[in-house]
Motif scaffolding. Structure first.
Motif, PDB file in Angstrom:
ATOM      1  N   PHE A  29       4.183 -15.192 -12.885  1.00  0.00           N
ATOM      2  CA  PHE A  29       2.973 -14.661 -12.282  1.00  0.00           C
ATOM      3  C   PHE A  29       3.259 -14.313 -10.832  1.00  0.00           C
ATOM      4  CE2 PHE A  29      -1.387 -13.811 -11.730  1.00  0.00           C
ATOM      5  CZ  PHE A  29      -1.733 -14.256 -10.465  1.00  0.00           C
ATOM      6  N   THR A  30       3.119 -13.044 -10.521  1.00  0.00           N
ATOM      7  CA  THR A  30       3.296 -12.562  -9.158  1.00  0.00           C
ATOM      8  C   THR A  30       2.246 -11.509  -8.896  1.00  0.00           C
ATOM      9  OG1 THR A  30       5.677 -12.910  -9.353  1.00  0.00           O
ATOM     10  CG2 THR A  30       4.923 -11.558  -7.513  1.00  0.00           C
ATOM     11  N   ARG A  31       1.731 -11.530  -7.703  1.00  0.00           N
ATOM     12  CA  ARG A  31       0.735 -10.538  -7.355  1.00  0.00           C
ATOM     13  C   ARG A  31       1.428  -9.304  -6.786  1.00  0.00           C
ATOM     14  NH1 ARG A  31      -3.978 -14.180  -4.392  1.00  0.00           N
ATOM     15  NH2 ARG A  31      -4.533 -15.404  -6.225  1.00  0.00           N
ATOM     16  N   TYR A  32       1.037  -8.142  -7.300  1.00  0.00           N
ATOM     17  CA  TYR A  32       1.636  -6.888  -6.856  1.00  0.00           C
ATOM     18  C   TYR A  32       0.562  -5.911  -6.387  1.00  0.00           C
ATOM     19  CZ  TYR A  32       6.080  -8.233  -8.935  1.00  0.00           C
ATOM     20  OH  TYR A  32       7.253  -8.875  -9.232  1.00  0.00           O
ATOM     21  N   ALA A  33       0.828  -5.302  -5.249  1.00  0.00           N
ATOM     22  CA  ALA A  33       0.068  -4.130  -4.853  1.00  0.00           C
ATOM     23  C   ALA A  33       0.756  -2.930  -5.487  1.00  0.00           C
ATOM     24  CB  ALA A  33       0.042  -4.000  -3.335  1.00  0.00           C
ATOM     25  N   MET A  34      -0.020  -1.912  -5.848  1.00  0.00           N
ATOM     26  CA  MET A  34       0.518  -0.817  -6.641  1.00  0.00           C
ATOM     27  C   MET A  34       0.245   0.534  -6.005  1.00  0.00           C
ATOM     28  SD  MET A  34       1.747  -2.529  -9.137  1.00  0.00           S
ATOM     29  CE  MET A  34       2.168  -1.165 -10.234  1.00  0.00           C
ATOM     30  N   GLY A  35       1.059   1.498  -6.397  1.00  0.00           N
ATOM     31  CA  GLY A  35       0.849   2.852  -5.922  1.00  0.00           C
ATOM     32  C   GLY A  35       1.312   3.861  -6.954  1.00  0.00           C
ATOM     33  N   SER A  52      -4.834  -2.316  -3.784  1.00  0.00           N
ATOM     34  CA  SER A  52      -4.474  -3.683  -3.443  1.00  0.00           C
ATOM     35  C   SER A  52      -4.427  -4.560  -4.700  1.00  0.00           C
ATOM     36  CB  SER A  52      -5.490  -4.252  -2.453  1.00  0.00           C
ATOM     37  OG  SER A  52      -6.786  -4.305  -3.064  1.00  0.00           O
ATOM     38  N   TRP A  53      -3.914  -5.767  -4.528  1.00  0.00           N
ATOM     39  CA  TRP A  53      -3.843  -6.684  -5.663  1.00  0.00           C
ATOM     40  C   TRP A  53      -5.224  -6.932  -6.265  1.00  0.00           C
ATOM     41  CZ3 TRP A  53      -1.955  -9.030  -9.611  1.00  0.00           C
ATOM     42  CH2 TRP A  53      -2.549 -10.203 -10.097  1.00  0.00           C
ATOM     43  N   SER A  54      -6.199  -7.130  -5.441  1.00  0.00           N
ATOM     44  CA  SER A  54      -7.541  -7.430  -5.934  1.00  0.00           C
ATOM     45  C   SER A  54      -8.211  -6.211  -6.538  1.00  0.00           C
ATOM     46  CB  SER A  54      -8.417  -7.965  -4.799  1.00  0.00           C
ATOM     47  OG  SER A  54      -8.665  -6.930  -3.860  1.00  0.00           O
ATOM     48  N   ARG A  99       4.844  -3.426  -5.221  1.00  0.00           N
ATOM     49  CA  ARG A  99       5.384  -4.255  -4.150  1.00  0.00           C
ATOM     50  C   ARG A  99       4.651  -5.573  -4.200  1.00  0.00           C
ATOM     51  NH1 ARG A  99       6.728  -3.200   2.175  1.00  0.00           N
ATOM     52  NH2 ARG A  99       6.548  -5.361   2.851  1.00  0.00           N
ATOM     53  N   VAL A 100       5.375  -6.661  -4.004  1.00  0.00           N
ATOM     54  CA  VAL A 100       4.738  -7.967  -3.997  1.00  0.00           C
ATOM     55  C   VAL A 100       3.663  -7.990  -2.918  1.00  0.00           C
ATOM     56  CG1 VAL A 100       5.046 -10.436  -3.634  1.00  0.00           C
ATOM     57  CG2 VAL A 100       6.784  -9.141  -4.877  1.00  0.00           C
ATOM     58  N   ALA A 101       2.472  -8.381  -3.308  1.00  0.00           N
ATOM     59  CA  ALA A 101       1.346  -8.371  -2.375  1.00  0.00           C
ATOM     60  C   ALA A 101       1.446  -9.530  -1.399  1.00  0.00           C
ATOM     61  CB  ALA A 101       0.038  -8.464  -3.159  1.00  0.00           C
ATOM     62  N   ARG A 102       1.166  -9.251  -0.156  1.00  0.00           N
ATOM     63  CA  ARG A 102       1.156 -10.320   0.854  1.00  0.00           C
ATOM     64  C   ARG A 102      -0.223 -10.955   0.968  1.00  0.00           C
ATOM     65  NH1 ARG A 102       1.837  -6.716   6.383  1.00  0.00           N
ATOM     66  NH2 ARG A 102      -0.243  -5.802   6.436  1.00  0.00           N
ATOM     67  N   ASP A 103      -1.208 -10.283   0.419  1.00  0.00           N
ATOM     68  CA  ASP A 103      -2.569 -10.808   0.373  1.00  0.00           C
ATOM     69  C   ASP A 103      -3.309 -10.023  -0.697  1.00  0.00           C
ATOM     70  OD1 ASP A 103      -2.956  -9.144   3.505  1.00  0.00           O
ATOM     71  OD2 ASP A 103      -3.376  -8.325   1.525  1.00  0.00           O
ATOM     72  N   THR A 104      -4.592 -10.217  -0.784  1.00  0.00           N
ATOM     73  CA  THR A 104      -5.354  -9.555  -1.854  1.00  0.00           C
ATOM     74  C   THR A 104      -5.885  -8.192  -1.456  1.00  0.00           C
ATOM     75  OG1 THR A 104      -7.414 -10.612  -1.159  1.00  0.00           O
ATOM     76  CG2 THR A 104      -6.073 -11.785  -2.793  1.00  0.00           C
ATOM     77  N   ASP A 112       8.561   4.383   0.649  1.00  0.00           N
ATOM     78  CA  ASP A 112       9.677   3.470   0.894  1.00  0.00           C
ATOM     79  C   ASP A 112       9.249   2.010   0.980  1.00  0.00           C
ATOM     80  OD1 ASP A 112      11.687   5.696   2.999  1.00  0.00           O
ATOM     81  OD2 ASP A 112      11.539   5.463   0.824  1.00  0.00           O
ATOM     82  N   GLU A 113       7.971   1.760   1.068  1.00  0.00           N
ATOM     83  CA  GLU A 113       7.484   0.381   1.127  1.00  0.00           C
ATOM     84  C   GLU A 113       7.493  -0.296  -0.236  1.00  0.00           C
ATOM     85  OE1 GLU A 113       3.694   1.235   2.961  1.00  0.00           O
ATOM     86  OE2 GLU A 113       4.386   0.494   4.898  1.00  0.00           O
ATOM     87  N   TYR A 114       7.650   0.482  -1.280  1.00  0.00           N
ATOM     88  CA  TYR A 114       7.609  -0.066  -2.633  1.00  0.00           C
ATOM     89  C   TYR A 114       9.015  -0.433  -3.107  1.00  0.00           C
ATOM     90  CZ  TYR A 114       2.751   1.279  -2.886  1.00  0.00           C
ATOM     91  OH  TYR A 114       1.405   1.373  -2.642  1.00  0.00           O
ATOM     92  N   ALA A 115       9.103  -1.581  -3.778  1.00  0.00           N
ATOM     93  CA  ALA A 115      10.407  -2.105  -4.172  1.00  0.00           C
ATOM     94  C   ALA A 115      10.755  -1.837  -5.629  1.00  0.00           C
ATOM     95  CB  ALA A 115      10.444  -3.615  -3.924  1.00  0.00           C
ATOM     96  N   VAL A 116       9.747  -1.645  -6.458  1.00  0.00           N
ATOM     97  CA  VAL A 116       9.969  -1.493  -7.897  1.00  0.00           C
ATOM     98  C   VAL A 116       9.328  -0.193  -8.365  1.00  0.00           C
ATOM     99  CG1 VAL A 116       9.734  -2.550 -10.171  1.00  0.00           C
ATOM    100  CG2 VAL A 116       9.871  -3.999  -8.125  1.00  0.00           C
ATOM    101  N   TRP A 117      10.068   0.549  -9.195  1.00  0.00           N
ATOM    102  CA  TRP A 117       9.602   1.857  -9.645  1.00  0.00           C
ATOM    103  C   TRP A 117       9.718   1.959 -11.160  1.00  0.00           C
ATOM    104  CZ3 TRP A 117       8.059   5.838  -6.225  1.00  0.00           C
ATOM    105  CH2 TRP A 117       8.171   5.503  -4.863  1.00  0.00           C
ATOM    106  N   GLY A 118       8.794   2.725 -11.747  1.00  0.00           N
ATOM    107  CA  GLY A 118       8.894   3.052 -13.153  1.00  0.00           C
ATOM    108  C   GLY A 118       9.820   4.241 -13.355  1.00  0.00           C
TER     109      GLY A 118
END
Length: 127
Positions: A29-35, A52-54, A99-104, A112-118
């Motif tokens: 379980f990890t919270r991710y912000a998405m784009g 955002s994650w929320s 990208r792993v969310a730092r908050d909600t 470039d801020e995103y670490a994981v791509w489809g």
């Protein structure tokens, strides 16, 4: 580790709509912000929308503002991008990014801020 799988792309006539989906496969379980980012031939990556994650905060670039909606269903680990009034210039490969969310509440608005791509899904809009 997380994997992203996009779906929903295809060929559509100008003025039509598409709903893109991005399913996250996560082992822990990890919270991710998405784009959502698109890449058209001869152009730079263009971040279209972020959430955002929320899900409470969203961002849209001017080119899709007012005709697109980003949303997420965390229970199903899925993020969506609805785009209406499609134009030929919307033709591109559309990528989901995480990208792993730092908050909600934080959204990330630079590709470039995103670490994981489809792997991307092709959207082609005919005139």
């Amino acid at each position: 580790q997380v994997q992203l799988v996009e779906s929903g792309g295809g060929l559509v006539q100008a003025g039509g709509s598409l709903r893109l989906s991005c399913e996250l496969s996560v082992r822990t379980f990890t919270r991710y912000a998405m784009g959502w980012v698109r890449l058209a031939p001869g152009k730079e990556r263009d971040l279209l929308a972020a959430i955002s994650w929320s899900g409470g905060q969203t961002y849209y670039t001017d080119s899709v503002k007012g005709r697109s909606t980003i949303s997420r269903d965390n229970a199903k680990n899925t993020v969506f991008l609805q785009i209406n009034s499609l134009k030929p210039e919307d033709t591109a490969v559309y990528y989901c990014a995480a990208r792993v969310a730092r908050d909600t509440t934080t959204t990330w608005t630079i590709p470039d801020e995103y670490a994981v791509w489809g792997q991307g899904t092709q959207v082609t809009v005919s005139s």
